[in-house]
Design an enzyme around this catalytic site. Structure first.
Site, PDB file in Angstrom:
ATOM      1  N   CYS A   1       0.827  -1.213   0.000  1.00  0.00           N
ATOM      2  CA  CYS A   1       0.000   0.000   0.000  1.00  0.00           C
ATOM      3  C   CYS A   1       0.862   1.264   0.000  1.00  0.00           C
ATOM      4  CB  CYS A   1      -0.922  -0.002   1.223  1.00  0.00           C
ATOM      5  SG  CYS A   1      -2.055   1.396   1.226  1.00  0.00           S
TER       6      CYS A   1
ATOM      7  N   CYS B   1       0.557   4.654   6.912  1.00  0.00           N
ATOM      8  CA  CYS B   1      -0.066   4.482   8.231  1.00  0.00           C
ATOM      9  C   CYS B   1       0.896   3.715   9.157  1.00  0.00           C
ATOM     10  CB  CYS B   1      -1.383   3.721   8.086  1.00  0.00           C
ATOM     11  SG  CYS B   1      -2.424   4.386   6.776  1.00  0.00           S
TER      12      CYS B   1
ATOM     13  N   CYS C   1       0.300   0.012  10.237  1.00  0.00           N
ATOM     14  CA  CYS C   1      -0.205  -1.004   9.305  1.00  0.00           C
ATOM     15  C   CYS C   1       0.869  -1.903   8.687  1.00  0.00           C
ATOM     16  CB  CYS C   1      -1.000  -0.328   8.201  1.00  0.00           C
ATOM     17  SG  CYS C   1      -1.820  -1.546   7.146  1.00  0.00           S
TER      18      CYS C   1
ATOM     19  N   CYS D   1     -16.892  -8.575   5.166  1.00  0.00           N
ATOM     20  CA  CYS D   1     -16.165  -7.319   4.937  1.00  0.00           C
ATOM     21  C   CYS D   1     -14.890  -7.588   4.150  1.00  0.00           C
ATOM     22  CB  CYS D   1     -15.768  -6.673   6.257  1.00  0.00           C
ATOM     23  SG  CYS D   1     -17.115  -6.495   7.411  1.00  0.00           S
TER      24      CYS D   1
ATOM     25  N   CYS E   1     -19.727  -5.458   3.036  1.00  0.00           N
ATOM     26  CA  CYS E   1     -18.978  -4.270   3.462  1.00  0.00           C
ATOM     27  C   CYS E   1     -17.660  -4.280   2.713  1.00  0.00           C
ATOM     28  CB  CYS E   1     -18.730  -4.332   4.972  1.00  0.00           C
ATOM     29  SG  CYS E   1     -17.665  -3.002   5.582  1.00  0.00           S
TER      30      CYS E   1
ATOM     31  N   CYS F   1     -19.429   2.721   8.216  1.00  0.00           N
ATOM     32  CA  CYS F   1     -18.706   2.009   9.265  1.00  0.00           C
ATOM     33  C   CYS F   1     -17.441   2.819   9.504  1.00  0.00           C
ATOM     34  CB  CYS F   1     -18.369   0.589   8.802  1.00  0.00           C
ATOM     35  SG  CYS F   1     -17.281  -0.288   9.947  1.00  0.00           S
TER      36      CYS F   1
ATOM     37  N   ARG G   1     -18.247  -1.949  17.557  1.00  0.00           N
ATOM     38  CA  ARG G   1     -17.570  -3.240  17.343  1.00  0.00           C
ATOM     39  C   ARG G   1     -16.253  -3.336  18.110  1.00  0.00           C
ATOM     40  NH1 ARG G   1     -16.997  -3.633  11.889  1.00  0.00           N
ATOM     41  NH2 ARG G   1     -19.189  -4.201  11.864  1.00  0.00           N
TER      42      ARG G   1
HETATM   43  N1  SAM Z   1      -6.638   0.769   2.945  1.00  0.00           N
HETATM   44  C1  SAM Z   1      -7.934   1.079   3.399  1.00  0.00           C
HETATM   45  C2  SAM Z   1      -7.967   2.154   4.458  1.00  0.00           C
HETATM   46  O1  SAM Z   1      -6.994   2.303   5.190  1.00  0.00           O
HETATM   47  O2  SAM Z   1      -8.984   2.821   4.554  1.00  0.00           O
HETATM   48  C3  SAM Z   1      -8.668  -0.136   3.919  1.00  0.00           C
HETATM   49  C4  SAM Z   1      -7.937  -1.213   4.687  1.00  0.00           C
HETATM   50  S1  SAM Z   1      -7.243  -0.714   6.270  1.00  0.00           S
HETATM   51  C5  SAM Z   1      -6.260  -2.089   6.695  1.00  0.00           C
HETATM   52  C6  SAM Z   1      -8.644  -0.714   7.362  1.00  0.00           C
HETATM   53  C7  SAM Z   1      -8.432  -0.311   8.786  1.00  0.00           C
HETATM   54  O3  SAM Z   1      -7.749  -1.316   9.498  1.00  0.00           O
HETATM   55  C8  SAM Z   1      -7.611   0.933   9.064  1.00  0.00           C
HETATM   56  O4  SAM Z   1      -8.341   2.100   8.903  1.00  0.00           O
HETATM   57  C9  SAM Z   1      -7.207   0.737  10.520  1.00  0.00           C
HETATM   58  O5  SAM Z   1      -8.138   1.372  11.361  1.00  0.00           O
HETATM   59  C10 SAM Z   1      -7.273  -0.776  10.707  1.00  0.00           C
HETATM   60  N2  SAM Z   1      -5.941  -1.334  10.997  1.00  0.00           N
HETATM   61  C11 SAM Z   1      -4.923  -1.482  10.116  1.00  0.00           C
HETATM   62  N3  SAM Z   1      -3.840  -2.012  10.716  1.00  0.00           N
HETATM   63  C12 SAM Z   1      -4.181  -2.218  12.009  1.00  0.00           C
HETATM   64  C13 SAM Z   1      -3.481  -2.744  13.135  1.00  0.00           C
HETATM   65  N4  SAM Z   1      -2.222  -3.130  13.054  1.00  0.00           N
HETATM   66  N5  SAM Z   1      -4.135  -2.809  14.320  1.00  0.00           N
HETATM   67  C14 SAM Z   1      -5.418  -2.397  14.412  1.00  0.00           C
HETATM   68  N6  SAM Z   1      -6.130  -1.884  13.377  1.00  0.00           N
HETATM   69  C15 SAM Z   1      -5.518  -1.795  12.192  1.00  0.00           C
HETATM   70 FE1  SF4 Z   2      -2.857   1.166   3.347  1.00  0.00          FE
HETATM   71 FE2  SF4 Z   2      -2.849  -0.049   5.694  1.00  0.00          FE
HETATM   72 FE3  SF4 Z   2      -3.103   2.573   5.604  1.00  0.00          FE
HETATM   73 FE4  SF4 Z   2      -5.148   1.005   4.727  1.00  0.00          FE
HETATM   74  S1  SF4 Z   2      -4.373   1.172   6.816  1.00  0.00           S
HETATM   75  S2  SF4 Z   2      -4.287   2.830   3.743  1.00  0.00           S
HETATM   76  S3  SF4 Z   2      -3.938  -0.706   3.889  1.00  0.00           S
HETATM   77  S4  SF4 Z   2      -1.298   1.396   4.922  1.00  0.00           S
END
Ligand code: SAM
Ligand code: SF4
Ligand code: DTB
Length: 326
Positions: free
Chosen positions: A56, A60, A63, A100, A131, A191, A263
């Site tokens: 990606c 973040c 992530c 989802c 979702c 959501c 949730r």
């Molecule tokens: N890439 C898209 C986005 O960020 O909107 C969708 C997928 S992203 C993985 C969805 C959500 O997963 C993120 O907004 C975050 O809140 C949650 N998330 C990601 N990594 C996480 C982690 N290590 N622990 C807890 N929540 C996590």
């Molecule tokens: Fe990409 Fe992870 Fe951020 Fe979603 S949460 S935008 S998958 S880096």
């Protein structure tokens, strides 16, 4: 059950005062609000699948799927429709009412997006709620998702506006709000929630929940995630959240958004049964259900069913669900 009033004018002082309540008073208030809108013994089950994993472009800091960090995660292309529907079918058989699908995108691309629409249609045909979480969307994409029959779009605010820029630099808090408002206008259920354990202060948690509650309409679903610490991410060694503070955040979310499903999301794998029961007592009434979240392990489905049975809790069926009326 009398319908509780949904407010959209919460002040930070009011929200902080809730966080400052003695734990027992806060949980009692949250459970009281919960009972005014929901059956307190019922929980909604959503199952997750990563339909496009890793690589990606966003940064973040929490992530494992970000291309900015060496997390050892293998990048995968968009999953085949058959595989997605086989997973959805299996989730339905285990008792999940919603499926989802998550993609590690900044925004959907023109080649893959129509294939995601097919996935949404396929999940709907199975009689499940659908979702997706695909990153930022434009108006046309939102309309196409609505047309395909999408029930929910997940797009989290994650933390307070102020803490946000310490966690993500490749997009802004306002970008998130813009996509959320397009989704809301389309009639797709929202959501939207956040993560605890990003090194934020209690004030950031209060601000996040206030931001969610003061949206023009409360998100129908509010995922509260506890950070799953992933090796190689900047947050892999961040300090743990006090479990009681996690419960407090669930309770405040419940009080602020009385008719939303709150949730208990990522992070249950590291929680014991008693802590999860406390979260349900504080008003959580939905979980991610199944062996895997997106890329990390979840609490096991068998263990979850056993836990719910021990607590005398039942699961919400698709037919019973009506979008929270405000
Ligand atoms: N890439 C898209 C986005 O960020 O909107 C969708 C997928 S992203 C993985 C969805 C959500 O997963 C993120 O907004 C975050 O809140 C949650 N998330 C990601 N990594 C996480 C982690 N290590 N622990 C807890 N929540 C996590
Ligand atoms: Fe990409 Fe992870 Fe951020 Fe979603 S949460 S935008 S998958 S880096
Ligand atoms: C949400 O709030 N949590 C889910 C879902 N929405 C998409 C994702 C949790 C991801 C946890 C880390 C992982 O498994 O990659």
């Amino acid at each position: 059950m009398t319908s509780p009033r949904c407010r959209h004018d919460w002040t930070l002082t009011e929200v902080r005062a809730l966080f400052d309540l003695p734990f027992m008073d806060l949980v009692f208030q949250a459970q009281t609000v919960h009972r005014s809108a929901f059956d307190p013994n019922e929980v909604q089950l959503s199952s997750l699948m990563s339909i496009k994993t890793g690589g990606c472009p966003e940064d973040c800091a929490y992530c494992p799927q970000s291309a900015h960090y060496e997390t050892g995660l293998e990048k995968e292309r968009l999953a085949e429709l058959d595989r997605v529907l086989a997973e959805a079918r299996a989730a339905k058989e285990r008792g999940a009412s919603r499926f989802c699908m998550g993609a590690a995108w900044k925004r959907p691309n023109g080649r893959d997006f129509p294939l995601v629409l097919d996935m949404v249609r396929g999940v709907k045909d199975l009689g499940m709620e659908s979702c997706v979480t695909l990153g930022a969307l434009d108006k046309e994409q939102v309309a196409a998702l609505k047309d395909a029959g999408l029930d929910y779009y997940n797009h989290n605010l994650d933390t307070s506006r102020e803490h946000y820029e310490k966690i993500i630099t490749t997009r802004s808090f306002q970008d998130r709000l813009d996509t959320l408002s397009l989704v809301r206008e389309s009639g797709i259920n929202v959501c939207c929630g956040g993560i605890l354990g990003l090194g934020e202060a209690e004030e950031d948690r209060a601000k996040l929940l206030m931001e969610l509650a003061n949206l023009p309409k409360h998100p129908e679903s509010v995922p509260i995630n506890l950070l799953v610490k992933a090796e190689g991410t900047p947050l892999e060694n961040v300090a743990d959240v006090d479990p009681f503070d996690f419960v407090r955040a669930i309770a405040v979310a419940r009080i602020l958004m009385p008719t939303s499903h709150v949730r208990l999301s990522a992070g249950r794998g590291g929680m014991d049964d008693a802590l999860q029961a406390l979260c349900f007592l504080a008003g959580a009434n939905s979980i991610f259900f199944g062996e895997k979240l997106l890329t990390t392990p979840n609490a096991g489905a068998e263990h979850d069913m056993d836990l719910l049975a021990r607590l005398g809790m039942t699961t919400q069926q698709v037919e019973e669900h009506a979008a929270a009326a405000e």
